[in-house]
Scaffold this active site. Sequence first.
Site, PDB file in Angstrom:
ATOM      1  CG  ASP A 131      14.257 -12.177  -4.674  1.00  0.00           C
ATOM      2  OD1 ASP A 131      15.058 -12.835  -4.176  1.00  0.00           O
ATOM      3  OD2 ASP A 131      13.216 -11.877  -3.749  1.00  0.00           O
ATOM      4  CG  ASP A 145      18.067 -13.011 -13.387  1.00  0.00           C
ATOM      5  OD1 ASP A 145      18.212 -12.283 -14.156  1.00  0.00           O
ATOM      6  OD2 ASP A 145      18.911 -13.644 -12.634  1.00  0.00           O
ATOM      7  CB  SER A 160      24.381  -0.396 -20.982  1.00  0.00           C
ATOM      8  OG  SER A 160      23.515   0.368 -20.356  1.00  0.00           O
ATOM      9  CE  LYS A 161      19.026   1.853 -19.446  1.00  0.00           C
ATOM     10  NZ  LYS A 161      17.917   0.778 -19.344  1.00  0.00           N
ATOM     11  CE1 TYR A 169      21.269   2.892 -16.775  1.00  0.00           C
ATOM     12  CE2 TYR A 169      21.445   5.286 -17.470  1.00  0.00           C
ATOM     13  CZ  TYR A 169      20.787   4.157 -16.949  1.00  0.00           C
ATOM     14  OH  TYR A 169      19.410   4.282 -16.977  1.00  0.00           O
TER      15      TYR A 169
END
Length: 277
Positions: free
Chosen positions: A39, A63, A197-198, A194
């Site tokens: 952002d 992003d 994913s890690k 999570y």
Amino acid sequence: MSSYTRVALVTGANKGIGFAIARDLCREFPGDVVLTARDEARGRAAVQQLQAEGLSPRFHQLDIDDLQSIRAARDFLRKEYGGLNVLVNNAGIAFQTDDPTPFDIQAEVTLKTNFFATRNVCNELLPIVKPHGRVVNVSSSQGSQALENCSEDLQEKFRCETLTEEDLVDLMKKFVEDTKNEVHEREGWPSSAYGVSKLGVTVLSRILARRLEEKRKADRILLNACCPGWVKTDLGGAHASRTVEEGAETPVYLALLPPDATEPHGQLVCDKVVQNW
Ligand SMILES: NC(=O)c1ccc[n+]([C@@H]2O[C@H](COP(=O)([O-])OP(=O)(O)OC[C@H]3O[C@@H](n4cnc5c(N)ncnc54)[C@H](OP(=O)(O)O)[C@@H]3O)[C@@H](O)[C@H]2O)c1
């Protein structure tokens, strides 16, 4: 010798650990620091905050979920710096434990950013990393925990020294698919999106490091995964034990490994110490 200024880029650096990493690099890295954020307004506010402290980061929008955005950052680095010296893949997400979002959606969304998008950044930016470059992938000891909680068959696959990037991608896709079919536990997966994913980020780091060793050995690039510890951030929560400054220590240590260093490489590093895998 190249006439370009050296450059370090940090993803997800508008707040939390990434912001602390960017601040440390502004102080310690001999070159430009590019603070990136998905952002623009949040990113520019973070840059202003560091400027108020007398530091001079640059800003670029990034992003990591958006391939065009990654390529725009790559083109910017190529044009202005002829490449990249330090890459810190810090951007990441996690659902809070009480989040009511169905598990399969949590799995899809978490892997999309933490694993697949981080992989895209690596694939787009690694080719422009210069000799003696440093790449740091902010992973988590929760990835190691997830590995421990996988079936023996999966553990063997993830630990295998010949696992390819494509094999790993297939395994990560299978996890998401298995959650959709509600068979992930039966298929040997732990119940932490999570964590998986890690786990993916740590194994990806091992694979990419191996590839650098094979294809660009003379460039002496060092690429590692790390865990920052449990850190007080929006992601880590208010009860975490570490400040963001403490959380930044290991990633910054890896980002600033001296030019003559030959290790660590392809490791998971916590508190500046290589972990058993
Ligand atoms: N905190 C801990 O205890 C802990 C422990 C182990 C590992 N980690 C890892 O450390 C890293 C930083 O986490 P944190 O605790 O500092 O969390 P945080 O305060 O929530 O910050 C996460 C950062 O990542 C950014 N981000 C998320 N998705 C992005 C995307 N698609 N593109 C670009 N930026 C994106 C966020 O941007 P927005 O502000 O726009 O959302 C934010 O800047 C993560 O990889 C996390 O998994 C944290």
